[in-house]
Design an enzyme around this catalytic site. Structure first.
Site, short mmCIF file in Angstrom:
data_model
loop_
_atom_site.label_atom_id
_atom_site.label_comp_id
_atom_site.label_asym_id
_atom_site.label_seq_id
_atom_site.Cartn_x
_atom_site.Cartn_y
_atom_site.Cartn_z
N HIS A 117 1.55 4.25 -3.09
CA HIS A 117 1.47 5.71 -3.05
C HIS A 117 2.65 6.35 -3.80
O HIS A 117 2.48 7.32 -4.54
CB HIS A 117 1.46 6.21 -1.61
CG HIS A 117 0.12 6.15 -0.94
ND1 HIS A 117 -1.02 6.70 -1.49
CD2 HIS A 117 -0.25 5.62 0.25
CE1 HIS A 117 -2.04 6.51 -0.66
NE2 HIS A 117 -1.61 5.85 0.39
N GLU A 151 -6.27 6.72 -1.80
CA GLU A 151 -6.24 5.61 -0.85
C GLU A 151 -6.77 4.34 -1.49
O GLU A 151 -6.22 3.25 -1.28
CB GLU A 151 -7.04 5.95 0.41
CG GLU A 151 -6.38 6.98 1.31
CD GLU A 151 -5.07 6.47 1.90
OE1 GLU A 151 -4.93 5.25 2.11
OE2 GLU A 151 -4.18 7.30 2.12
N HIS A 207 0.83 -1.20 0.00
CA HIS A 207 0.00 0.00 0.00
C HIS A 207 0.87 1.26 0.00
O HIS A 207 0.64 2.19 -0.79
CB HIS A 207 -0.91 -0.01 1.23
CG HIS A 207 -1.74 1.22 1.40
ND1 HIS A 207 -3.06 1.29 1.02
CD2 HIS A 207 -1.43 2.44 1.91
CE1 HIS A 207 -3.53 2.50 1.28
NE2 HIS A 207 -2.56 3.21 1.83
N GLU A 208 1.86 1.29 0.88
CA GLU A 208 2.72 2.47 0.97
C GLU A 208 3.56 2.63 -0.30
O GLU A 208 3.74 3.75 -0.80
CB GLU A 208 3.63 2.37 2.20
CG GLU A 208 2.89 2.24 3.52
CD GLU A 208 1.93 3.39 3.79
OE1 GLU A 208 2.20 4.53 3.33
OE2 GLU A 208 0.90 3.16 4.43
#
Length: 295
Positions: free
Chosen positions: A172, A225, A168-169
């Site tokens: 980004h 997100e 997820h990070e």
């Protein structure tokens, strides 16, 4: 947002993946980073071009901020953060089992990053672990990753769940959400000056190194997100981490209330919609997971 630090106060020290501290062995040597980049490029060529999750195109507005400037500023700030953590005896050494665990997860995921962003083959990826009760993790532009021990300990993450957070990070950074947010904020602040100065990237081009604490107040949008959830899910699945862990992770997040967990949850809102979206996309990447698990 996940965590993008104050870039204005970055130290002038040059960043390298061989940074050494009193408690830390070299992070990842330049040679290892080069080999990793080569492996990533080779893997990218072997991967199917089409993603299994649907997130659309990246924001075109991000191109108003030069990627190399933002990545350079983030690189310097990351080095400063690690130096400060080391000074507090909070930067865990490379020999620590949890550091080895996180770097092992990263080594599996990183080769699958280039299809999402060709610049990832040039990034000098780093993964560090900071001893802190904070329930937090981040990946800065350019592949600079850090976890806090609080997120591992308080959520009792297994490897699959930790991989979902890392994916997820990383997503980004790969989708350049910070770059787009900087561009949008900067464009608003200067009143959308579309004259020669903007066309030459003038003020927007300099914002990457001069935003200061404004970056701390930037929040990723709900769309950002959602993209990070889905891209991270696919990255982890391709690396043979169980897709269903994305659901169990956010179920744990939902159950976490108060204390040090509030900071992460305030910038990564959980809830039934998020979990439903992940559940709907787990079947889309299940085949990738099965294929990766078979090797």
């Amino acid at each position: 947002m996940c965590f993008i630090c104050d870039l204005q106060s970055a130290s002038s020290a040059t960043v390298s993946t061989s940074t050494t501290t009193a408690r830390e062995e070299p992070v990842w040597s330049a040679r290892r980073a080069f080999v990793l980049a080569g492996a990533a490029a080779a893997t990218a060529a072997a991967l199917p071009a089409a993603a299994q999750v649907d997130v659309g195109r990246s924001s075109a507005l991000r191109k108003l901020v030069p990627a190399d400037e933002l990545e350079s500023a983030a690189r310097q700030q990351y080095a400063q953060m690690m130096s400060e953590a080391s000074g507090r005896q909070a930067l865990l050494p490379a020999s620590h089992p949890q550091v080895q665990r996180l770097r092992g997860i990263a080594r599996r995921i990183i080769p699958h990053a280039p299809p999402w962003n060709a610049r990832a083959t040039q990034w000098q990826w780093e993964v560090n672990l900071i001893e802190s009760p904070q329930v937090n993790a981040f990946c800065m532009p350019g592949g600079k990753i850090a976890f806090y021990t609080g997120i591992l300990d308080k959520l009792k993450l297994n490897d699959d769940e930790a991989a979902m957070i890392m994916g997820h990070e990383m997503a980004h950074a790969l989708r350049e959400h910070a770059r787009a947010r900087v561009a949008k904020s900067s464009a608003t602040n200067i009143g959308l000056r579309l004259g020669a100065q903007l066309l030459g990237l003038g003020e927007l081009g300099n914002m990457a190194a001069g935003l200061g604490t404004q970056l701390l107040t930037l929040r990723f949008s709900r769309e950002d997100e959602s993209e990070a959830d889905l891209v991270g899910l696919e990255l982890a699945a391709r690396a043979a981490f169980k897709p269903q862990a994305s659901v169990s992770l956010w179920q744990k997040m939902t159950a976490t209330t108060g204390g040090a967990g509030a900071g992460f949850l305030s910038t990564h809102p959980s809830g039934p919609n998020r979990i439903r979206d992940l559940q709907a996309n787990v079947p889309k990447v299940q085949g990738l997971f099965e294929q990766a698990r078979r090797g």
